[in-house]
Design an enzyme around this catalytic site. Structure first.
Site, PDB file in Angstrom:
ATOM      1  N   LYS A 191       0.854  -1.185   0.000  1.00 56.62           N
ATOM      2  CA  LYS A 191       0.000   0.000   0.000  1.00 56.62           C
ATOM      3  C   LYS A 191       0.895   1.242   0.000  1.00 56.62           C
ATOM      4  O   LYS A 191       1.543   1.554   0.989  1.00 56.62           O
ATOM      5  CB  LYS A 191      -0.887   0.036   1.250  1.00 56.62           C
ATOM      6  CG  LYS A 191      -1.793   1.250   1.249  1.00 56.62           C
ATOM      7  CD  LYS A 191      -1.949   1.835   2.631  1.00 56.62           C
ATOM      8  CE  LYS A 191      -2.677   3.153   2.633  1.00 56.62           C
ATOM      9  NZ  LYS A 191      -2.064   4.211   1.815  1.00 56.62           N
ATOM     10  N   GLU A 266       9.302   0.666  11.247  1.00 53.90           N
ATOM     11  CA  GLU A 266      10.310   1.730  11.145  1.00 53.90           C
ATOM     12  C   GLU A 266       9.566   3.023  11.413  1.00 53.90           C
ATOM     13  O   GLU A 266       8.780   3.465  10.578  1.00 53.90           O
ATOM     14  CB  GLU A 266      10.895   1.774   9.730  1.00 53.90           C
ATOM     15  CG  GLU A 266      11.543   0.505   9.264  1.00 53.90           C
ATOM     16  CD  GLU A 266      12.881   0.253   9.920  1.00 53.90           C
ATOM     17  OE1 GLU A 266      13.425   1.185  10.559  1.00 53.90           O
ATOM     18  OE2 GLU A 266      13.371  -0.871   9.821  1.00 53.90           O
ATOM     19  N   CYS A 300      12.870  10.382   8.409  1.00 56.38           N
ATOM     20  CA  CYS A 300      12.670   9.834   9.756  1.00 56.38           C
ATOM     21  C   CYS A 300      13.926   9.967  10.601  1.00 56.38           C
ATOM     22  O   CYS A 300      13.850  10.125  11.809  1.00 56.38           O
ATOM     23  CB  CYS A 300      12.220   8.386   9.675  1.00 56.38           C
ATOM     24  SG  CYS A 300      13.225   7.402   8.583  1.00 56.38           S
ATOM     25  N   GLU A 397       8.670  15.057  16.823  1.00 57.40           N
ATOM     26  CA  GLU A 397       9.168  15.012  15.451  1.00 57.40           C
ATOM     27  C   GLU A 397       8.393  16.039  14.618  1.00 57.40           C
ATOM     28  O   GLU A 397       7.179  15.942  14.478  1.00 57.40           O
ATOM     29  CB  GLU A 397       8.931  13.605  14.892  1.00 57.40           C
ATOM     30  CG  GLU A 397       9.454  13.408  13.510  1.00 57.40           C
ATOM     31  CD  GLU A 397       9.254  11.978  13.005  1.00 57.40           C
ATOM     32  OE1 GLU A 397       8.173  11.403  13.247  1.00 57.40           O
ATOM     33  OE2 GLU A 397      10.176  11.442  12.369  1.00 57.40           O
TER      34      GLU A 397
HETATM   35  P1  NDP Z   1       1.382   7.786   8.691  1.00 61.44           P
HETATM   36  O1  NDP Z   1       2.142   7.007   9.669  1.00 61.44           O
HETATM   37  O2  NDP Z   1      -0.037   8.098   8.979  1.00 61.44           O
HETATM   38  O3  NDP Z   1       1.414   7.073   7.251  1.00 61.44           O
HETATM   39  C1  NDP Z   1       2.312   6.111   6.821  1.00 61.44           C
HETATM   40  C2  NDP Z   1       1.606   5.051   5.996  1.00 61.44           C
HETATM   41  O4  NDP Z   1       0.703   4.312   6.802  1.00 61.44           O
HETATM   42  C3  NDP Z   1       0.752   5.595   4.867  1.00 61.44           C
HETATM   43  O5  NDP Z   1       0.762   4.685   3.792  1.00 61.44           O
HETATM   44  C4  NDP Z   1      -0.617   5.655   5.494  1.00 61.44           C
HETATM   45  O6  NDP Z   1      -1.638   5.666   4.545  1.00 61.44           O
HETATM   46  C5  NDP Z   1      -0.622   4.391   6.298  1.00 61.44           C
HETATM   47  N1  NDP Z   1      -1.531   4.364   7.438  1.00 61.44           N
HETATM   48  C6  NDP Z   1      -1.955   5.408   8.200  1.00 61.44           C
HETATM   49  N2  NDP Z   1      -2.766   4.985   9.180  1.00 61.44           N
HETATM   50  C7  NDP Z   1      -2.871   3.651   9.051  1.00 61.44           C
HETATM   51  C8  NDP Z   1      -3.544   2.640   9.776  1.00 61.44           C
HETATM   52  N3  NDP Z   1      -4.296   2.928  10.839  1.00 61.44           N
HETATM   53  N4  NDP Z   1      -3.434   1.368   9.374  1.00 61.44           N
HETATM   54  C9  NDP Z   1      -2.670   1.051   8.313  1.00 61.44           C
HETATM   55  N5  NDP Z   1      -2.020   1.960   7.582  1.00 61.44           N
HETATM   56  C10 NDP Z   1      -2.099   3.252   7.947  1.00 61.44           C
HETATM   57  O7  NDP Z   1       2.155   9.118   8.422  1.00 61.44           O
HETATM   58  P2  NDP Z   1       1.514  10.484   7.885  1.00 61.44           P
HETATM   59  O8  NDP Z   1       1.608  10.448   6.433  1.00 61.44           O
HETATM   60  O9  NDP Z   1       0.173  10.761   8.448  1.00 61.44           O
HETATM   61  O10 NDP Z   1       2.500  11.527   8.522  1.00 61.44           O
HETATM   62  C11 NDP Z   1       2.294  11.981   9.856  1.00 61.44           C
HETATM   63  C12 NDP Z   1       3.580  12.114  10.602  1.00 61.44           C
HETATM   64  O11 NDP Z   1       4.217  10.842  10.662  1.00 61.44           O
HETATM   65  C13 NDP Z   1       4.608  12.996   9.937  1.00 61.44           C
HETATM   66  O12 NDP Z   1       4.434  14.322  10.280  1.00 61.44           O
HETATM   67  C14 NDP Z   1       5.882  12.452  10.494  1.00 61.44           C
HETATM   68  O13 NDP Z   1       6.111  13.004  11.752  1.00 61.44           O
HETATM   69  C15 NDP Z   1       5.597  10.985  10.652  1.00 61.44           C
HETATM   70  N6  NDP Z   1       6.124  10.171   9.536  1.00 61.44           N
HETATM   71  C16 NDP Z   1       7.244   9.451   9.758  1.00 61.44           C
HETATM   72  C17 NDP Z   1       7.780   8.719   8.734  1.00 61.44           C
HETATM   73  C18 NDP Z   1       9.008   7.930   8.928  1.00 61.44           C
HETATM   74  O14 NDP Z   1       9.635   7.558   7.961  1.00 61.44           O
HETATM   75  N7  NDP Z   1       9.372   7.617  10.140  1.00 61.44           N
HETATM   76  C19 NDP Z   1       7.206   8.712   7.407  1.00 61.44           C
HETATM   77  C20 NDP Z   1       5.998   9.452   7.282  1.00 61.44           C
HETATM   78  C21 NDP Z   1       5.502  10.156   8.323  1.00 61.44           C
HETATM   79  P3  NDP Z   1      -2.180   7.053   3.917  1.00 61.44           P
HETATM   80  O15 NDP Z   1      -1.031   7.656   3.199  1.00 61.44           O
HETATM   81  O16 NDP Z   1      -3.266   6.626   3.005  1.00 61.44           O
HETATM   82  O17 NDP Z   1      -2.630   7.908   5.071  1.00 61.44           O
END
Ligand code: NDP
Length: 821
Positions: A191, A266, A300, A397
């Protein structure tokens, strides 16, 4: 602008990358459907979502909005493909992965432009970093597919893997997930993030181009609530691999608890960037730029906390400001741009909110005077000074181009400040004194440490977090195990003989052939020596009251209650303390106080383990009789268990100075030290089968690798563990390194699983208990290792000892040490 004007201003001219080929590619294909079984499939909902270019806010394409029914179809396709793919010879899988790598290179420019259009990151980064690393990841894992049969002979793939990736490195995260999964023979349902699906859809085309068998890779686009959650909850998915926020990671941990799904997470970070006063400050400034303004800080492992030694802080901050004035924010397709667009309006709002909070809390903001585009989602590079460690912007973060600075005076203070966060993903250390840098690196709680460098990645070097930055590694050999399980687990091998002696080690049989071989009927009376027989019944035994073993002392349980221990006929054979929540807390405290054990040399730890074996051997007969008494087994069987326990202690004494780590040679001048470090305080709930061997098979590897322990022995047969108190006391085990709390397993392990100061819990009990442990462990994202109610044959070295145990007892820290002037 005339040439003369340019000559005088020395300003960059525009250097735009053409978007047309990518836009044409999009126009020809959209709306994009789902990719299942190598076919384009219309979403069940019939709906499509817009995906935009964050640099302009304009719509790029329509992408299918998948839902649970589509996930169902994708998982079914992956399941159908699994038997064939997992049996495909490693060499053949290697050819496919190699072909993917080649095709990524062939389409490199299209992929780079698509990524920049969809994510907003500068073309310089997608072209020179993201896409080359994607290719490298597939090449590297083609190699592991080739070598799997010889190098990982005892392992097999897990099955269908659900992979959920974020938007910050869309194609790179896909590669980090898909390459190892496929190399190890798994099939995949991926996904992509809602904001950035486009390069994954181009990747689907590559999958088709190279003729990967249908169903091996399936891509379901859509929203988290529809696709992500359905994937996480799907009963036929064997593993979830997730990268994203800690909050969602925690929710996924909770949702999968007890399901038996493997999980790697991660998550986020708030990584320290530590500068000592002898560092080369010009290099440091370039390092800072890379640490926090690479990918607009949406990384991250971004070095978002600049920790500077006090005496150079002013000088360094001045230099950083001068450099910030030169950073160019703007059209990400311009090749001379340093900082592109933030991925979405929502993310931009979040950055603004946190920056506002920083101001409210009294931090001082500084931004350069250079222009920042008004259209699209841009945020200028930002520096906060006057920051206190407890402020929101120092702890949370931000995931944007925002740097906070703090100062320290001594290396001790630097380490304390650096570790003052719930995260533990990465850190950079800057000093020309390699002794100091490596010493600090060893003391940082982080999965990756860069020395005089930052943001270096390579497929050969594992990447992943400590603490609330998640668990599991991606890359390197250690990353492969995330997609494998020991072959015996899946093959229906005889597991968990409760008595099990048929194949006792030969030397055990030899040892027990000394007149103690019982006839298997009823234990003690038949088993003892003539001396015991002579005294039996004439004088009462001396009453023994095992207490709890905490901080090297035998202490009474807080509750003041004891629990009876019964033999298989129901007769009471002893009593043990009924431990409670308070005893567990005391034991955790004692385990923390014994932290020096983690710093003991491997040689010293080996000595202690050998010594435990020696002292156990001296009391072999007593321990065997105790097993007979608790289990009703024949003396010979019991004696073989004691022998196996002694052999196991020897194994882990041997491993102490041999399970060390490795040196990687990624493509840079330098090396990466992959060091295996102890996890910390591990809570262990022991199995009921094999009361002594099960107990020591878990205690020995955890101790050997430098962890300190809180152990709950089998509630059914705890006396073998409590008899070990004296063995530990006489074997130089430091006080507090092993703590033992007897009592009811479930409530006690619950306290351990919920405890914020416990880093990992191992649980060998029921399926329901396993689920409860996984659920409770989500609170501080502690690592768990549970058996889902499935017993092991602890006598079988394949199931009862070895690398799996050592891996669970350690976490890998990768220390990057570039060299050369
Ligand atoms: P999320 O953790 O929400 O998203 C990461 C992935 O998980 C996306 O594909 C998202 O889908 C999916 N996802 C979200 N909620 C669920 C769930 N309940 N069950 C299964 N899959 C899910 O990150 P965000 O994009 O909302 O970003 C928010 C914050 O997260 C950022 O500001 C940052 O601080 C942190 N972040 C950290 C990352 C890292 O690499 N450590 C990467 C991205 C974000 P969808 O895109 O459809 O919402």
């Amino acid at each position: 602008m005339s040439v003369l004007e340019l000559f005088e201003s020395m300003d960059y001219g525009p250097a735009p990358e053409a978007a047309e080929p990518a836009l044409q590619w999009l126009a020809q294909r959209q709306p994009f459907d789902l990719f299942i079984n190598n076919r384009r499939v219309k979403p069940t909902s019939g709906q499509y979502l817009e995906t935009i270019n964050p640099a302009t806010g304009k719509v790029l394409a329509q992408v299918a909005a998948g839902n649970a029914a589509d996930v169902e179809a994708a998982v079914a396709a992956a399941r159908r493909a699994f038997p064939g793919w997992s049996k495909t010879p490693g060499h053949v899988r290697a050819r496919y992965l190699y072909a993917i790598a080649r095709h990524v290179q062939k389409h490199a420019r299209l992929l780079a432009v698509l990524e920049t259009l969809n994510n907003g990151k500068p073309i310089r980064e997608t072209r020179d970093i993201d896409i080359p690393l994607v290719a490298r990841h597939f090449y590297y894992h083609a190699g592991w597919a080739q070598l799997m049969e010889s190098e990982l002979a005892g392992y097999e793939p897990l099955g269908v893997v659900g992979q959920i990736i974020p938007w910050n490195f869309p194609l790179l995260m896909l590669a980090w997930k898909v390459a190892p999964a496929l190399a190890m023979g798994n099939t995949v349902v991926l996904k992509p993030a809602r904001y950035t699906p486009l390069t994954a859809l181009k990747f689907a085309e590559i999958v088709e181009e190279i003729g990967l068998p249908p169903g091996v890779v399936n891509i379901v686009t859509g929203e988290a609530g529809q696709v992500g959650e359905a994937l996480v909850r799907h009963p036929d998915v064997n593993k979830i691999a997730f990268t994203g926020s800690t909050e969602v990671g925690r929710a996924i941990r909770r949702a999968t608890a007890g399901s038996g799904k493997r999980l790697s997470l991660e998550l986020g970070g708030k990584s320290p960037f530590i500068v000592f006063d002898d560092a080369d400050l010009d290099s440091v400034v370039e390092g800072v730029v890379d640490a926090i303004w690479f990918n607009q800080g949406q990384v991250c492992c971004a070095g978002s906390r600049l920790l500077v030694q006090e005496n150079i802080a002013e000088r360094l901050i001045a230099k950083v400001r001068v450099r910030m004035e030169k950073l160019r924010v703007g059209d990400p397709l311009d090749k001379a741009i340093d900082i592109g667009a933030i991925v979405s309006e929502a993310q931009l709002r979040e950055i603004n909110r946190l920056v506002e909070r920083g101001l409210e809390e009294g931090a001082q903001l500084w931004q350069p005077s250079t222009a920042c585009p008004r259209e699209g989602y841009f945020f200028p590079p930002t520096l906060f000074t006057n920051v206190a460690p407890a402020m929101t912007i120092a702890q949370v973060e931000i995931f944007g181009p925002v740097l906070v600075t703090m100062t320290f005076r001594t290396p001790e203070e630097a380490v304390a400040l650096a570790n003052n966060t719930r995260y533990g993903l990465a850190a950079s250390v800057w000093s020309e004194n390699i002794n100091l840098a490596l010493d600090v690196a060893a003391r940082l709680k982080a999965g990756t440490v860069w020395i005089n460098a930052t943001n270096l990645f390579d497929a050969s070097c594992g990447f992943g977090g400590y603490r609330e930055s998640g668990f599991g590694r991606e890359g390197g050999r250690e990353g492969l195990y995330e997609y494998l399980r020991p072959r015996w687990e899946g093959s229906g091998a005889r597991a968990g003989r409760r008595r099990g002696l048929a194949e006792a080690p030969a030397e055990s049989k030899a040892h027990t052939g000394n007149g103690h071989e019982g006839n298997g009927s009823n234990g003690v009376a038949l088993a003892g020596s003539e001396v015991f027989a002579d005294l039996a019944g004439r004088i009462p035994p001396i009453d023994r009251t095992p207490k709890l073993f905490i901080g090297g002392k035998q202490v009474r349980p807080d509750s003041g209650y004891s629990l009876p221990v019964r033999d298989p006929q129901g007769m009471i054979i002893g009593q043990v303390g009924a431990g409670n929540r308070k005893d567990i807390r005391n034991a955790v405290e004692a385990a923390h106080a014994a932290r020096a054990w983690s710093g003991a040399s491997a040689h010293q730890r080996a000595q202690v383990l050998f010594y435990i074996a020696e002292n156990l051997a001296a009391r072999e007969q007593e321990f065997a009789l105790r097993l007979v008494q608790q289990t009703g087994r024949a003396y010979a069987e019991a004696a073989a268990e004691v022998q196996a326990a002694i052999a196991r202690l020897f194994s882990y004494a041997a491993w102490c100075d041999k399970f060390e780590g490795t040196i990687h040679r990624p493509p840079l001048r330098g090396m990466v030290l992959a060091v295996r470090e102890p996890v910390g305080v591990i809570g262990i709930a022991c199995p009921d089968e094999f009361p002594l061997l099960g107990f020591l098979s878990l205690v020995a590897p955890a101790l050997a690798m430098g962890n300190t322990l809180v152990v709950i022995p089998s509630p059914q047969a705890p006396l073998s563990a409590t008899d070990c108190y004296q063995v530990f006391e006489t074997s130089d085990v430091p006080a507090g390194a092993v703590n033992i709390v007897t009592g009811e397993r479930e409530p006690l392990v619950q306290v351990l699983a919920e405890h914020e100061d416990v880093e990992a819990v191992w649980y060998f009990g029921s399926a329901e208990g396993s689920g409860r442990v996984e659920l409770a462990a989500a609170s501080n994202m502690k690592r768990t290792w549970v058996n889902y109610g499935r017993p092991r044959d602890w006598l079988d070295p394949l199931q009862g000892e070895g690398e799996e145990f050592l891996r669970e007892a350690t976490q890998v820290k990768n220390i990057w040490v570039p060299y050369g002037e």
